[in-house]
Design a protein around this motif. Structure first.
Motif: not given
Length: 560
Positions: A402, A405-406, A409
C-alpha cells in the motif's frame, strides 16, 4: 499451601474427620461419682465469729445459700450421714464468692483465705477451692460440717454468690480444664493465618471480620478458662464476668457481620445498627451475667440463620451450607446440659462455626486462586492471538504494497492495526467488557481485513447491545476463524442478531462460507471462547457453532 503455577485442591474429607475428632474430644467430661452437700439442712450458729467451728454453739435459725450475699459473715453447720466408708481419698469441692474455713467433726480441714467479721480483717479466698479428705475422715456414720464464711470483697452486682459444695470421687481432670485453652490457641493460629492471607494475598472484608471473630473467640475462651485453669481470688470474679460479657457482645456483633460481607448483601449499616441495639438492650437488662451472654449469643445465631436464609433466596453460592452450619450450631447450643460455658458447650459451638467457616473460606480462596490462574492463561492466549505471526506477516506485506500504490490507505491501515492492538491490550486483563466495545473491536478488524483483501467487509447488527457484557474478543475470534477457514473473493456482510429469551441474551453471528469449503471448528479459537465464557459466567453461558445454508452460524447464550 502452595499456589504457584498450578490449581490447588482442598481436602474436605480429611478436614471433616479432624473436626469430628475434635468435637468428640471437646464433649463434656462427667465425674465418676459425687455427693452434693449444698442441699443439706444448714443452720446458722450463734457463736463469736472467731470461735466458729472450734466450739459448739446454739442454732439461731435455718440458712440457705440463696441468702449468701456480698459484705456478710456467717457461721453455718449441717449434719450428714455416710452409709459406707470410701476406699480411697475423696475431694471436697467448694465454689463460692467467699473466704472460708472448713471444719469436719470439730477439726479444721481446710482454709481458703482468711474469713473475718470486717473487710479489714479478711483476706480473699479463691473462688474455687478443693481439699483432699482421707477415707477415715468420711467413715460410716454421722458427721458435722461447719463453714466459716465472709464475703466482704464481693459485689452486689453478682446475683449468685454460691456455686457448688460437694464431695467428688475424682478431682476435675486437667484435660477438662485445658481443652478450652487448646481451642483458644487453635483459634489464635487460625486468626494469624487469616491475617497473613489478608495482608499478603487478598484484602477482603469477610476475611478481616473472620480474623476478628477468631481473635474475639480466642480471648473469650481464655477469659472463661481463666477460672478453671489458674483460678483467682473471688473479688476478681466481677471483672472476669464483665470481660466475658463484653467479648460475647463483640462476638455476637461480628458473627452476623461476617455473613453480611461474605454474601455481599446490601444494607450492612442497618443490620449492624440493629445488632448493636439488640446487644445493648440485652446488656441493659437485669438478667445475671451468664443469662445475658447466653441471650446475646442466641440472638447472634438466630440473626446469622436469617441472613443465610436471605442469601440462599438470593441465590448465594454457599448460602445453603452456611445456613446448615448455623442451624446445626443453634441446635447444639440448645441441647440440654450444654448451656453457656457449661463444661465446653460454648467451645463446641464456636469450634463448629468458625472451623466450618474457615473451610468455606479456604475453598473460596482456592477457587479464586484457580480462577485467577485461568484468567491469566486466557489473558495470555488473547495477547498471543493478537500477535499471531501469520497475521503480522500478512499485515506487514499489505503495508509494503500500500505504501507504493496508496499511501493514504497505508496510513489508515496502520492506524486501524494500532487501534486493534491497543484495544486488545486494554481488554486482555478484564474478565468481561461491554458488548458495544466488542462490536467496536469487530468493526475495526473488518476494516483491517477490507484493506488486506481489497474487498468491502462489514458487520450488520440487529438489536440493541444495551448493558450486555461478554468476555473480550469472543466475537472477534469468531470472525478470525471465518477468515482463517475461508478464502473470500467477494464483498462480505456478516450478520449478527441480538435477541432475548428466558432471561438470557442470544447473540447469533452468521458468517458466509466461501468456495463450498467446510468450516473446521474445535480449534484454539473455539477453546478460547468456551474457556472465557466458563471463567466469566461459571456455566450460565454457552457457545455453539454449526453450519447452515451457505453460512456458519455461531450462537452465544449470555445471562441477561
Amino acid at each position: 499451601m502452595h499456589f504457584r503455577g498450578k490449581l490447588v485442591r482442598y481436602n474436605a474429607p480429611m478436614t471433616r474427620l479432624l473436626m469430628l475428632c475434635c468435637l468428640l474430644l471437646l464433649h463434656p467430661f462427667q465425674a465418676v461419682a459425687s455427693m452434693s452437700l449444698d442441699k443439706l439442712a444448714f443452720q446458722e450458729v450463734g457463736v463469736p465469729f472467731e470461735e466458729c467451728g472450734s466450739v459448739a454453739g446454739t442454732v439461731t435459725g435455718p440458712f440457705s445459700f440463696d441468702q449468701l450475699g456480698a459484705r456478710q459473715a456467717h457461721c453455718i453447720q449441717a449434719e450428714f450421714t455416710i452409709s459406707r466408708q470410701p476406699d480411697r481419698p475423696q475431694h471436697l469441692l467448694l465454689s463460692m464468692l467467699a473466704s472460708s474455713e472448713i471444719y469436719l467433726d470439730g477439726m479444721r480441714v481446710g482454709v481458703n483465705g482468711v474469713p473475718a467479721e470486717s473487710a479489714q480483717g479478711e483476706r480473699q479466698g479463691r473462688i474455687d477451692y478443693q481439699l483432699a479428705l482421707a477415707p477415715e475422715q468420711l467413715s460410716a456414720g454421722r458427721h458435722r460440717l461447719v463453714l466459716k464464711l465472709s464475703t466482704w470483697h464481693g459485689s452486689e452486682r453478682i446475683r449468685e454468690q454460691f456455686y457448688n459444695l460437694s464431695v467428688e470421687d475424682d478431682a476435675p481432670t486437667a484435660a477438662r480444664k485445658t481443652l478450652p485453652l487448646v481451642l483458644a490457641g487453635a483459634l489464635a493460629l487460625v486468626a494469624a493465618l487469616a491475617t497473613a492471607l489478608l495482608v499478603y494475598y487478598q484484602r477482603k472484608a469477610d476475611w478481616c471480620v473472620f480474623a476478628m471473630l477468631c481473635v474475639t473467640a480466642s480471648l473469650l475462651l481464655v477469659t472463661e478458662a481463666w477460672r478453671g485453669v489458674a483460678g483467682y481470688e473471688y473479688g476478681y470474679h466481677l471483672a472476669r464476668l464483665m470481660a466475658v460479657q463484653v467479648l460475647t457482645g463483640l462476638f455476637s456483633l461480628l458473627l452476623p457481620a461476617y455473613f453480611m460481607f461474605a454474601y455481599a448483601l446490601p444494607r450492612k449499616r442497618y443490620v449492624a445498627g440493629a445488632a448493636a441495639l439488640a446487644v445493648a438492650a440485652i446488656a441493659g437488662t437485669s438478667l445475671h451475667f451468664d443469662a445475658k451472654a447466653a441471650l446475646m449469643f442466641s440472638v447472634a445465631l438466630v440473626a446469622s440463620a436469617a441472613i443465610n436464609l436471605h442469601a440462599l433466596r438470593r441465590g448465594a453460592a454457599v448460602g445453603r451450607s452456611g445456613l446448615a452450619v448455623v442451624l446445626l450450631s443453634l441446635a447444639l447450643w440448645l441441647v440440654p446440659g450444654t448451656g453457656f460455658f457449661a463444661e465446653t458447650g460454648f467451645a463446641l459451638v464456636v469450634f463448629l462455626l468458625l472451623f466450618t467457616i474457615l473451610g468455606q473460606l479456604l475453598r473460596q480462596l482456592i477457587r479464586d486462586r484457580n480462577k485467577a490462574l485461568l484468567a491469566t492463561r486466557l489473558e495470555n492466549q488473547l495477547l498471543r492471538k493478537s500477535l499471531q505471526p501469520h497475521f503480522l506477516m500478512n499485515s506487514l506485506s499489505s503495508i509494503g504494497e500500500l505504501v507504493h500504490h496508496s499511501p493514504l490507505q497505508a496510513e489508515q491501515f496502520v492506524e486501524a492495526l494500532g487501534r486493534e492492538f491497543r484495544m486488545l491490550g486494554d481488554y486482555a486483563s478484564q474478565v468481561t467488557i461491554p458488548l458495544s466495545r466488542e462490536l467496536e473491536l469487530c468493526h475495526n478488524y473488518l476494516a483491517i481485513m477490507a484493506v488486506r483483501l481489497q474487498r468491502h467487509c462489514s458487520l450488520k447488527v440487529s438489536g440493541e447491545p444495551g448493558a450486555l457484557c461478554l468476555p473480550p474478543a469472543v466475537l472477534l475470534t469468531c470472525l478470525e476463524n471465518a477468515f482463517s477457514h475461508n478464502r473470500y473473493r467477494d464483498d462480505l456482510v456478516f450478520d449478527m442478531d441480538i435477541a432475548h429469551s428466558d432471561g438470557h441474551a442470544i447473540l447469533s453471528l452468521a458468517m458466509p462460507l466461501a468456495d463450498g469449503r467446510k468450516h473446521q471448528g474445535s480449534g484454539t479459537g473455539s477453546t478460547y471462547i468456551h474457556s472465557s465464557l466458563q471463567e466469566a459466567f461459571a456455566g450460565s453461558a454457552s457457545y455453539q457453532g454449526r453450519p447452515g445454508e451457505g453460512i456458519w452460524l455461531a450462537t452465544i447464550r449470555l445471562p441477561a
